[in-house]
Scaffold this active site. Structure first.
Site, PDB file in Angstrom:
ATOM      1  N   SER A 769       0.736  -1.118   0.065  1.00 46.46           N
ATOM      2  CA  SER A 769       0.054   0.409   0.028  1.00 46.46           C
ATOM      3  C   SER A 769       0.807   1.224  -0.002  1.00 46.46           C
ATOM      4  O   SER A 769       1.793   1.088  -0.689  1.00 46.46           O
ATOM      5  CB  SER A 769      -1.099  -0.180   1.269  1.00 46.46           C
ATOM      6  OG  SER A 769      -1.815   0.886   1.326  1.00 46.46           O
ATOM      7  N   ASP A 846      -8.888  -4.183  -6.816  1.00 46.19           N
ATOM      8  CA  ASP A 846      -9.055  -3.315  -5.701  1.00 46.19           C
ATOM      9  C   ASP A 846      -9.466  -2.100  -5.929  1.00 46.19           C
ATOM     10  O   ASP A 846      -9.098  -0.979  -6.750  1.00 46.19           O
ATOM     11  CB  ASP A 846      -7.018  -2.892  -5.640  1.00 46.19           C
ATOM     12  CG  ASP A 846      -6.570  -2.593  -4.734  1.00 46.19           C
ATOM     13  OD1 ASP A 846      -7.359  -1.661  -3.826  1.00 46.19           O
ATOM     14  OD2 ASP A 846      -5.878  -2.079  -4.128  1.00 46.19           O
ATOM     15  N   HIS A 879      -7.626  -5.114  -1.955  1.00 45.42           N
ATOM     16  CA  HIS A 879      -6.341  -4.783  -1.296  1.00 45.42           C
ATOM     17  C   HIS A 879      -6.067  -5.204  -0.917  1.00 45.42           C
ATOM     18  O   HIS A 879      -4.722  -5.150  -0.152  1.00 45.42           O
ATOM     19  CB  HIS A 879      -6.939  -3.377  -0.874  1.00 45.42           C
ATOM     20  CG  HIS A 879      -5.470  -2.461  -0.259  1.00 45.42           C
ATOM     21  ND1 HIS A 879      -4.503  -1.980  -1.697  1.00 45.42           N
ATOM     22  CD2 HIS A 879      -5.245  -1.935   1.133  1.00 45.42           C
ATOM     23  CE1 HIS A 879      -3.684  -1.236  -0.797  1.00 45.42           C
ATOM     24  NE2 HIS A 879      -3.216  -0.949   0.567  1.00 45.42           N
TER      25      HIS A 879
END
Length: 927
Positions: A769, A846, A879
């Protein structure tokens, strides 16, 4: 942006065995040996064998510091170590085996002396063992401060860290308020040997410690059976919420996830006396509802269906529709995607007044927000079947996703008068324009409402006080952070209303809020409600954390968690509402990382110790409670046993100075660390604004496996921009994300590269991330000079692609800071070519950090011919990357890729050459 899944993304799903080759063998895999030189290849493995043979033949001997010695050759191992070293041929030449010429009497004397010494050693050993001075390694308690690990031979495995083997058992208590005024009541769901849902007095867990004069509330059953029937079907409660009077229970069944926090469910109202359930919506038991909340008066439930707000009255057994404009682009009472993700961190935008007379709710209009398509190639999250002939097409979910600089959803706070069945809006002068307004917190304060709102870039804060009955309101505080430190205002959800009580010395209503003070986040008490000059409850060069935890209104005591002892520790403190008598609740004489949850009356608390030693939890009475109570609810004995038996990494904590700023680090070393060897080093980081990765929690995670299982050194450094090292060091990143974060990782890597035990040619960095973004940014800024390898999972590559509320808080808008967006994006891709190799992974579905980020970077790489990278994508994964065993593949890929990197395989790939053609001999015919 939430903390990266890569920080702790271990799946609960069972996983297959992970084979760890015992030797560095080309045919079975390539586990790196930490003792290798900078480029470990097969030829070096054979060199090692030859050197060992030479040593055995007496050409040289292996001493304790020999870099060629395997980790399992440690002489200190009590079971396998060599207590008395054998002699080499060289020693035999100096001290021949024959004793020609030795005096017989002297020989007899030496034998007697040797016998006496051996006898004394045996007696001493017996005394040592019999008095328990000796403990096998498997019985020695885990010491997080240890710099040497006792050898037990058991290694941490990837299977273990991917599963729950090293996860500390942890319990949460659902404290509830008693209708009869008792304190310390909790909700027990599906407890062993008990009815399904029971209210108990926490003191019944250990009545031996309770004063006989104290009345312990008796248990009461709310739901007896684990299942209930309705309409010929059996239902199982997923989530439960008792009414305040404990006469009914709101039940959710058939939960279906929506986004990170939100879900759909069927809701039921369960009657405690009758032990029967009825649908929340009469006659419609299967309707999917987005949210349902009890009135504080227990006689009504507000719920959201199809983005419209409804009121179910239990007193009159009717349903009132409060809003009618809800739909695909208008949300009432629940947040849209960006408000759920970045503002409320939850699925509710509905707030009841304490008297049950009003409901405040957020109306969100997404009409102007652009859509982003998320594709699902294997699954159908909508739950619908494709039309005939369209089975081969992916399902596409269109999300209203405001990227940086795009139109934001327009939000307005509205109110519903229950008695009048009327919705209304209170106009406030001087408010932000529709496209420049974020409403971040709503708190009822008696008959008034405290509303926090900021401009879209979060550097101007207005605190508005609304008188709901009078339908008027005004701003009581307005702050521009540019005049303070040039940073931003954090979103908080801990503002606490303090009602007036003259008998307790509180003449007027007030509230406690977190404010910027002394370059840190501190607690302030504002009274009366419209006062803009507070009483500071805390101050100093430390910070409160998500505070206050609770307020004891009977004794005017505020409890909170803070970093007063150390930025990487957490202790619990108390302070009077006057700002005096600040003192610790937890033992600050020992290192600790605590969190705490309080009973409704603040007389009891669940105190959770998270590290650095083995975590534990206990229920305690609070200092102001006259009836002292303490009960251990979790000791994690199995975890402690495992920590004794397994060789965990050695953790070294400290600080480094970069540009005069002290930064926290933790270095994880292999269990049998030898400072005379040369180790490869993996840097793991998240680096997001306000985050913290270096702390004193007990963890055995992927980084622990890298150190203890693979034998590498693993380092985490919290650079500038991260939390709890002062706002000055946090807000320096504003307007140019990645500049200082990458700079500090490179500076740290240079410090480690200069250490005698580090192989400077084998340095890698990884993150997920924001950590993935900073991995790429670090490689770009470094240009291969320090870091040779990098692994980025679900990275942002251009902040124009991320959501507006998060991004603009740190970067402003692209319209006003175009240069900052240009420099923060991964644009200098030719610099990436200077590293040996890097890896990228991303989930195709995502919804948070869109696949667009990785695809755009891949196009940039193609345009300039950069090829020294690998890519792995995961269909239908979001994600967290979990779909179809994806999470396991992520960590297998990280592990094997890293092993290949540190074994020098990517150096071969970078200079790939075909083998020379071998001549082909003609086959002669047989005569």
């Amino acid at each position: 942006m939430a903390p990266a899944p890569g920080m702790a993304p271990y799946s609960d799903e069972p996983t297959g065995p992970f084979h760890r080759p015992e030797h560095n063998d080309e045919s079975t895999g390539r586990m790196s040996h930490e003792s290798e030189s900078s480029v470990s290849t097969t030829s070096i493995v054979f060199d090692r064998i030859e050197e060992r043979l030479a040593a055995k033949e007496g050409h040289f001997e292996l001493d304790d510091h020999d870099p060629m010695k395997e980790a399992d050759d440690d002489d200190n191992d009590l079971e396998t170590g060599r207590f008395l070293g054998g002699r080499s041929s060289t020693q035999e030449e100096d001290f021949p085996a024959k004793n020609d010429g030795m005096n017989r009497g002297m020989r007899r004397t030496l034998i007697i002396v040797a016998g006496l010494l051996i006898s004394a050693w045996v007696v001493g050993l017996f005394f040592y063992v019999s008095h328990k001075s000796y403990k096998p390694a498997s019985q020695i308690e885990h010491d997080p401060q240890a710099t040497v690990v006792q050898g037990t031979g058991k290694q941490v495995t990837l299977d273990q860290v991917m599963g729950s083997y090293w996860r500390a058992e942890s319990h949460s208590i659902s404290w509830i308020e008693s209708p009869d005024g008792e304190d310390g009541l909790l909700l027990l769901k599906d407890g062993p040997g008990k009815d399904f849902l029971v209210v108990e007095d926490v003191r019944t867990q250990n009545s031996a410690g309770v004063n006989a004069a104290v009345d312990v509330a008796s248990s009461r059953t709310l739901i007896k059976e684990r299942h209930f029937d309705f309409g010929g079907q059996t239902h199982t409660p997923g989530r439960v919420w008792p009414s305040k009077d404990l006469k009914k229970v709101l039940i959710a069944t058939n939960l279906e996830a929506n986004w990170r926090h939100s879900f759909y469910a069927s809701y039921w109202v369960f009657d405690v006396d009758m032990q029967i359930a009825e649908p929340l919506i009469p006659g419609e038991p299967n309707v999917r509802v987005q949210l349902a909340q009890w009135s504080p008066t227990s006689d009504a439930i507000a719920y959201v269906r199809d983005n419209n707000l409804f009121l179910r009255s239990l007193k009159h057994d009717k349903v009132v529709q409060i809003t009618k404009d809800g739909g695909a682009e208008v949300f009432n009472g629940v947040p849209d995607w960006v408000y759920e993700e970045e503002v409320f961190s939850g699925n509710s935008a509905t707030w009841w007044s304490e008297d049950g007379n009003y409901i405040a709710y957020l109306r969100t209009n997404e009409t102007g927000v652009p859509e982003y398509p998320v594709q699902y190639f294997l699954s159908r999250p909508s739950g619908t079947e494709p039309a005939p002939g369209e089975e081969s097409y992916p399902e596409v979910r269109q999300i209203k996703y405001p990227k940086a600089g795009a139109h934001n959803p327009v939000v307005n706070l509205k109110f519903y008068d229950v008695a009048r069945d009327e919705s209304f809006t209170v106009e406030i002068s001087g408010r932000f324009a529709d496209d420049d307004r974020l409403i971040t917190e709503v708190v009822w304060a008696g008959g008034q409402v405290i509303v926090k709102e900021t401009n879209r870039v979060s550097d101007v804060l207005r605190v508005v006080l609304v008188d709901v009955a009078a339908r008027t309101g005004k701003a009581v505080r307005e702050l521009d952070v540019k005049a303070i430190d040039g940073g931003w205002f954090e979103i908080t959800h801990k503002t606490k209303y303090i009602p007036a009580d003259p008998s307790k010395g509180r003449e007027q209503d007030g509230y406690i809020d977190m404010v910027i003070h002394d370059d840190n986040d501190h607690l302030a008490y504002f009274t009366p409600l419209n006062n803009s000059e507070p009483i500071m409850l805390t101050s100093g060069h430390w910070e409160v954390v998500d505070a206050p935890s609770t307020v004891d209104l009977d004794n005017n005591i505020v409890y909170f968690v803070a970093t007063k002892e150390s930025s990487i520790q957490r202790h619990v403190y108390q302070v009077d509402l006057s700002g005096n008598n600040l003192k610790a609740v937890t033992d600050t004489g020992s290192e600790g990382y605590y969190d705490i949850s309080f009973s409704a009356g603040t007389g009891y608390a669940l105190l959770s110790y998270r590290g650095p030693n083995i975590p534990w939890q206990k229920v305690i009475s609070t200092p102001a409670n006259a009836h002292k109570y303490e009960h251990m609810v979790e000791e994690n004995k199995e975890l402690a046993k495992s920590a004794r038996e397994y060789e965990l990494p050695i953790k070294i904590y400290g600080t480094i100075k970069v540009d005069g700023v002290e930064l926290n680090y933790v270095e994880r070393r292999p269990p049998h660390f030898d400072k005379n060897k040369k180790y490869p080093v993996l840097f793991q980081q998240y680096s997001g604004p306000g985050s913290q990765s270096v702390n004193k929690r007990f963890t055995v995670d992927y980084q622990s496996y890298v150190a203890a299982g693979l034998g590498y050194v693993c380092v985490t450094v919290d650079g500038r921009g991260t939390g709890f090292i002062g706002r000055k060091n946090r807000v320096i990143i504003r307007g140019d994300l990645g500049k200082w974060e990458a700079h500090d990782q490179i500076a740290a890597a240079k410090i480690w590269a200069s250490k005698s035990y580090v192989d400077e040619e084998r340095l890698a960095i990884w993150g997920w991330s924001f950590g993935g973004f900073n991995t790429l940014k670090t490689l770009e800024q470094d240009g291969g000079r320090t870091f040779k390898y990098g692994m980025a999972v679900a990275p942002v590559t251009d902040w124009r692609f991320y959501d507006s509320i998060y991004t603009e808080r740190y970067m402003l808008t692209p319209q006003t800071n175009g240069h900052g967006y240009d420099t923060s994006a991964i644009n200098n891709v030719t610099a990436l070519k200077q590293s040996v190799r890097f890896l990228m992974m991303h989930g195709v579905a995502d919804d948070n950090v869109h696949m667009q980020n990785s695809l755009t970077l891949l196009d940039k790489l193609n345009m300039v011919g950069v090829e020294n990278y690998d890519v792995h994508v995961f269909p239908d994964s979001d994600h967290g990357i979990y779909f179809h065993n994806a999470n396991r593949i992520v960590y297998d890929k990280l592990t094997n890729w890293l092993i290949n990197a540190f074994n020098g395989e990517w150096i071969k790939v970078a200079n790939a050459k075909p083998q020379k053609k071998r001549s082909i001999q003609p086959i002669l015919p047989i005569l």
